[in-house]
Design a protein around this motif. Structure first.
Motif: not given
Length: 100
Positions: A35-38, A43-48, A53-65
């Protein structure tokens, strides 16, 4: 009641040891099925588009520092990198003498 609902109802009642055993069992089952799941079960993203969209969500996360902590970390990291380079050079010289 479905089997999944029964499982979900029982999980909060399990001890830490039992939960750990359930987690190991699930990972083994997922691995056996390739199974290819996180870790979050998605599931892991399969299209560009999905990747963007996943990278944009990650970039929107608050900074840890905080900015001060980030600056302090960057300074420490640069110093540590130089220290590790020096250790590598010295270690490399020591290893070379073993084979000469």
């Amino acid at each position: 009641m479905s089997t999944l609902a029964e499982i979900e109802a029982v999980l909060p009642k399990l001890s830490l040891e039992e939960l750990a055993r359930v987690e190991v069992t699930l990972r083994l089952l997922l691995h056996g099925r390739d199974a290819e799941v996180r870790f979050d079960g998605q599931p892991w993203p399969s299209s560009h588009e999905e990747i963007a969209a996943l990278l944009a969500r990650m970039d929107a996360l608050p900074s840890l520092f905080t900015p001060e902590e980030a600056e302090r970390f960057d300074a420490w990291h640069a110093g540590e990198r130089e220290r590790q380079k020096a250790l590598f050079q010295n270690g490399g010289d020591n290893v070379r003498t073993l084979f000469t």
